[in-house]
Motif scaffolding. Structure first.
Motif, mmCIF file in Angstrom:
data_model
loop_
_atom_site.group_PDB
_atom_site.id
_atom_site.type_symbol
_atom_site.label_atom_id
_atom_site.label_comp_id
_atom_site.label_asym_id
_atom_site.label_seq_id
_atom_site.Cartn_x
_atom_site.Cartn_y
_atom_site.Cartn_z
ATOM 1 N N ASP A 65 10.341 2.168 -9.905
ATOM 2 C CA ASP A 65 9.587 3.413 -10.024
ATOM 3 C C ASP A 65 8.143 3.188 -10.466
ATOM 4 O O ASP A 65 7.455 4.128 -10.882
ATOM 5 C CB ASP A 65 10.274 4.373 -10.998
ATOM 6 C CG ASP A 65 10.434 3.770 -12.393
ATOM 7 O OD1 ASP A 65 9.996 2.621 -12.600
ATOM 8 O OD2 ASP A 65 10.998 4.471 -13.264
ATOM 9 N N GLY A 66 7.649 1.948 -10.394
ATOM 10 C CA GLY A 66 6.278 1.656 -10.796
ATOM 11 C C GLY A 66 5.301 1.851 -9.650
ATOM 12 O O GLY A 66 5.657 2.316 -8.566
ATOM 13 N N PRO A 67 4.040 1.506 -9.850
ATOM 14 C CA PRO A 67 3.015 1.691 -8.817
ATOM 15 C C PRO A 67 3.127 0.662 -7.715
ATOM 16 O O PRO A 67 3.717 -0.415 -7.896
ATOM 17 C CB PRO A 67 1.710 1.506 -9.599
ATOM 18 C CG PRO A 67 2.078 0.535 -10.685
ATOM 19 C CD PRO A 67 3.489 0.897 -11.082
ATOM 20 N N THR A 68 2.556 0.981 -6.555
ATOM 21 C CA THR A 68 2.390 -0.046 -5.532
ATOM 22 C C THR A 68 1.269 -0.983 -5.993
ATOM 23 O O THR A 68 0.516 -0.679 -6.928
ATOM 24 C CB THR A 68 1.997 0.565 -4.178
ATOM 25 O OG1 THR A 68 0.707 1.194 -4.305
ATOM 26 C CG2 THR A 68 3.020 1.588 -3.728
ATOM 27 N N LEU A 69 1.158 -2.105 -5.333
ATOM 28 C CA LEU A 69 0.115 -3.043 -5.716
ATOM 29 C C LEU A 69 -1.261 -2.408 -5.562
ATOM 30 O O LEU A 69 -2.109 -2.529 -6.445
ATOM 31 C CB LEU A 69 0.202 -4.307 -4.844
ATOM 32 C CG LEU A 69 -0.879 -5.365 -5.081
ATOM 33 C CD1 LEU A 69 -0.858 -5.855 -6.522
ATOM 34 C CD2 LEU A 69 -0.713 -6.527 -4.105
ATOM 35 N N MET A 70 -1.500 -1.702 -4.471
ATOM 36 C CA MET A 70 -2.809 -1.086 -4.245
ATOM 37 C C MET A 70 -3.095 -0.003 -5.278
ATOM 38 O O MET A 70 -4.226 0.116 -5.764
ATOM 39 C CB MET A 70 -2.885 -0.504 -2.828
ATOM 40 C CG MET A 70 -4.264 0.057 -2.488
ATOM 41 S SD MET A 70 -5.570 -1.193 -2.573
ATOM 42 C CE MET A 70 -5.257 -2.069 -1.045
ATOM 43 N N GLU A 71 -2.086 0.788 -5.619
ATOM 44 C CA GLU A 71 -2.284 1.821 -6.647
ATOM 45 C C GLU A 71 -2.716 1.191 -7.969
ATOM 46 O O GLU A 71 -3.595 1.710 -8.660
ATOM 47 C CB GLU A 71 -1.000 2.627 -6.837
ATOM 48 C CG GLU A 71 -0.681 3.582 -5.695
ATOM 49 C CD GLU A 71 0.698 4.215 -5.835
ATOM 50 O OE1 GLU A 71 0.966 5.202 -5.115
ATOM 51 O OE2 GLU A 71 1.511 3.718 -6.651
ATOM 52 N N HIS A 72 -2.098 0.080 -8.309
ATOM 53 C CA HIS A 72 -2.454 -0.585 -9.566
ATOM 54 C C HIS A 72 -3.861 -1.158 -9.499
ATOM 55 O O HIS A 72 -4.637 -1.038 -10.462
ATOM 56 C CB HIS A 72 -1.449 -1.693 -9.867
ATOM 57 C CG HIS A 72 -1.691 -2.378 -11.175
ATOM 58 N ND1 HIS A 72 -1.445 -1.773 -12.388
ATOM 59 C CD2 HIS A 72 -2.188 -3.611 -11.464
ATOM 60 C CE1 HIS A 72 -1.764 -2.608 -13.372
ATOM 61 N NE2 HIS A 72 -2.223 -3.724 -12.839
ATOM 62 N N THR A 126 0.829 -1.213 0.000
ATOM 63 C CA THR A 126 0.000 0.000 0.000
ATOM 64 C C THR A 126 0.862 1.261 0.000
ATOM 65 O O THR A 126 0.361 2.346 -0.277
ATOM 66 C CB THR A 126 -0.934 0.020 1.222
ATOM 67 O OG1 THR A 126 -0.150 -0.057 2.417
ATOM 68 C CG2 THR A 126 -1.903 -1.141 1.167
ATOM 69 N N ALA A 127 2.139 1.109 0.318
ATOM 70 C CA ALA A 127 3.035 2.276 0.336
ATOM 71 C C ALA A 127 4.363 1.894 -0.311
ATOM 72 O O ALA A 127 4.790 0.732 -0.264
ATOM 73 C CB ALA A 127 3.269 2.733 1.778
ATOM 74 N N ARG A 128 4.973 2.850 -0.954
ATOM 75 C CA ARG A 128 6.256 2.608 -1.613
ATOM 76 C C ARG A 128 7.325 2.274 -0.581
ATOM 77 O O ARG A 128 7.342 2.808 0.522
ATOM 78 C CB ARG A 128 6.679 3.836 -2.415
ATOM 79 C CG ARG A 128 5.767 4.094 -3.606
ATOM 80 C CD ARG A 128 6.248 5.289 -4.424
ATOM 81 N NE ARG A 128 5.370 5.508 -5.558
ATOM 82 C CZ ARG A 128 5.458 4.860 -6.717
ATOM 83 N NH1 ARG A 128 6.421 3.962 -6.871
ATOM 84 N NH2 ARG A 128 4.626 5.104 -7.700
ATOM 85 N N SER A 129 8.206 1.383 -0.973
ATOM 86 C CA SER A 129 9.245 0.924 -0.057
ATOM 87 C C SER A 129 10.570 1.627 -0.343
ATOM 88 O O SER A 129 10.985 1.732 -1.504
ATOM 89 C CB SER A 129 9.409 -0.595 -0.194
ATOM 90 O OG SER A 129 10.542 -1.038 0.511
ATOM 91 N N GLY A 130 11.228 2.037 0.724
ATOM 92 C CA GLY A 130 12.556 2.602 0.567
ATOM 93 C C GLY A 130 13.596 1.549 0.257
ATOM 94 O O GLY A 130 14.729 1.875 -0.132
#
Length: 635
Positions: free
Chosen positions: A224-231, A214-218
């Motif tokens: 640089d693609g979407p998170t799973l939830m964003e997709h 649900t949030a990008r990982s450091g």
């Protein structure tokens, strides 16, 4: 004091109404998670539920307690336990059945199916994928592309899922190694292209740690693609795409609450409809215009794919359950022979030529499956020769229905292109199929109507057509009794014809042997001949072992109501074998005659025959008199 309170309550009510309206009109995405065993499917879904705050406090407390009891890998919560509901699943740490879960975000509602990874549960995976818009195919970053990865990807592609996410899971266990991730994606891309998958979205994740869920990982700064939830929130859902297609609504029920109302109820499979639209009822082809779109909450100005409605029409046309209402200017096809992909889902193998029920939308018809053209090896994608299909095997075969059905290729319309096969005797769902196209011969051959009907033929003979189907073991006396019955009918001036098993194999069926499939085809042909003879107004007598209930039922289904009379010539095996006038039992016992009924091939005793005669207690003539008494009157 009351005035401010009133305003506050009104604002709260207004906010609630706005909230409910917003969530009511959210789009719904159905997706599945699949892949090999222990790739982390259940953990991923549990993480999605947890991060979307779809867990109640009491559930969370129970989850924490269960996590401590079963033991976890260093984390406080074992997210997989949110999905693995069966005791056997929790004990083994695997998914067995398909688990469905619901969750929602600000922009979309979701139904997710967690599908099992074991090969033996492939049929469960097919069930989950059959309604999905998207598939999340998980890969353990330590293991790469496995057999089940390929199997599930192939099945998703065959089942018409066009949105695929390649979730390379457990990235934390390989130190978020980009090179390893890129190699897995490249390997999968080569395989995907080989089976016709046009594209997929790859995401490096960790269901356990929450990376890129649900949030990008450091930890994956190189991604640089979407998170799973964003997709998941952005992808197009099938219902939106279906709205752009021509109108189709399988009729589930003819709604007739009173003499003044007649409507046709169903779920709109594709397209939209409104009052004034011209529609066509199939397979009859009759047309009319929509008078109203009716729901329990009142009439609507229009309705679209995914809505359940009742349509009233301007004209009284012939339309019933199983028919399809469609746009008049672009109707679906109608045929009775197809090429199809079949996924076999039963412990018992497919029996070529045997009758099964086929359920397609709201249509239910009898169907026979030809010998498969080939079986598909999902590991190599090779096409293998096959005589039948066993549990979890996938093949391509031609199917023939007993009457024309309304359909569209599965890739265009799941509702009118996907079907299930049901065993007629046990009511088990034994297979699932996807129609490719109608066979050309099915389109080119049309029924030629004649002026002299079967009723006319029967009236000229002053009798009601019937099929007297004598069944029993070899040596039971079928042919002898059938011959006696025909002689007595002849003395009564009845028009008859006797079809005897041995005689038919000298001509019509001389090309058939005695394997199970050949026996089935033997009976099917006899059934078709008997049906033609009843169309001519004759009383047809048949004397065949016909050992399988399903095949006798197939012939019964060909006939009109009350025209098929099953007569079980009930003779114990030891009595029939003692007679052995042809010496067949002796040969079978010596191993010189294979597939002989009663010895190395089963005889399925009729469960509810119209007539049962016992040749131990009756002479052939007495048995014939008994049969005649049971079928009177003959008009």
């Amino acid at each position: 004091m009351s005035q401010p309170t009133y305003q506050t309550d009104a604002l709260i009510a207004e906010d609630i109404d706005a909230y409910l309206d917003k969530h009511q009109h959210k789009s719904m995405l159905r997706f599945i998670t699949c892949g090999s065993v222990d790739d982390g499917k259940s953990t991923l879904i549990g993480r999605l539920l947890y991060d979307s705050r779809m867990i109640f406090e009491d559930q969370l407390a129970a989850l924490e307690s269960d996590s401590k009891r079963v033991g976890t890998q260093g984390q406080e919560i074992d997210f997989a336990l949110l999905v693995d509901g069966l005791a056997a699943e929790r004990e083994q740490g695997i998914t067995i059945d398909v688990a469905y879960r619901f969750f929602t975000t600000e922009s979309r509602k979701f139904i997710v199916a967690d599908c099992p990874g074991h090969e033996q549960y492939t049929r469960n995976m097919v069930t989950g994928a059959s309604t999905a818009d998207l598939a999340v195919i998980l890969i353990d970053a330590r293991k790469g592309v496995l057999t089940q990865t390929r199997r599930h990807s192939f099945l998703c592609h065959q089942l018409g899922i066009r949105h695929l996410v390649l979730a390379v899971n457990k990235m934390d266990l390989i130190g978020y190694d980009r090179a390893a991730y890129d190699a897995i994606v490249a390997n999968y891309a080569d395989f995907a292209q080989s089976i016709g998958i046009e594209g997929f979205t790859a995401i490096p994740i960790s269901g356990l740690a929450g990376d890129n869920i649900t949030a990008r990982s450091g930890n994956t700064g190189w991604y640089d693609g979407p998170t799973l939830m964003e997709h998941l929130e952005a992808v197009e859902v099938r219902s939106d795409a279906n709205l752009a297609r021509p109108f189709r609504m399988p009729v589930q029920w003819v709604n007739r609450p009173n003499l003044d109302f007649r409507g046709f109820s169903g779920l709109i499979a594709s397209g939209s409809v409104k009052p004034g639209d011209e529609v066509r009822s199939l397979p009859s082809g009759k047309t009319s215009r929509v008078k109203a779109v009716v729901t329990m909450d009142g009439d609507l100005p229009g309705a679209g794919a995914g809505q359940s409605v009742t349509l009233t029409l301007e004209d009284e046309i012939d339309c019933s359950r199983g028919d399809v209402l469609a746009a008049a200017d672009s109707p679906p096809q109608v045929a009775d022979q197809f090429e199809s992909t079949i996924v076999w889902m039963d412990e018992e193998p497919l029996v070529v030529g045997r009758g099964y029920w086929l359920k397609l939308g709201t249509q239910t018809v009898s169907v026979t499956v030809a010998e498969p053209k080939f079986e598909i090896d999902v590991n190599s994608m090779d096409r293998l020769a096959a005589k039948t299909l066993h549990l979890n095997q996938i093949g391509v075969a031609e199917i023939t229905t007993d009457r024309r059905v309304v359909f569209e290729p599965y890739e265009q319309n799941r509702t009118l292109g996907g079907y299930i096969l049901v065993d007629k005797l046990t009511n088990r769902t034994v297979g699932a199929g996807m129609i490719h196209f109608a066979l050309r011969r099915a389109q080119n051959v049309h029924w030629q109507a004649t002026d002299i009907t079967r009723d006319d033929h029967a009236a000229m003979k002053n009798q009601k057509p019937r099929v007297l189907w004598f069944t029993g073991l070899s040596g039971s006396g079928k042919s002898t009794i059938a011959n006696e019955v025909e002689k007595k009918l002849a003395m009564m001036n009845r028009h008859t014809f006797l079809l005897d098993g041995d005689n038919i194999r000298h001509g019509l069926n001389k090309d058939l042997g005695f394997t199970e499939s050949d026996r089935i085809e033997n009976i099917r042909r006899i059934g078709e001949v008997a049906k033609l003879m009843t169309d001519a107004g004759l009383i047809v007598l048949t004397a065949f072992i016909s050992p399988f209930r399903a095949d006798r039922q197939l012939v019964r289904d060909m006939m009109g109501e009350g025209e098929f009379i099953e007569i079980h010539v009930d003779t114990p095996l030891e009595v029939a074998e003692a007679r052995d006038v042809k010496g067949l039992y002796k040969k079978a016992r010596e191993g010189k005659l294979k597939n002989f009924t009663g010895i190395d091939s089963p005889y399925e005793v009729p469960e509810n025959p119209e007539i049962r005669v016992n040749t131990v207690e009756m002479t052939p003539e007495e048995a014939a008199d008994y049969v005649i008494s049971k079928i009177l009157p003959l008009k």
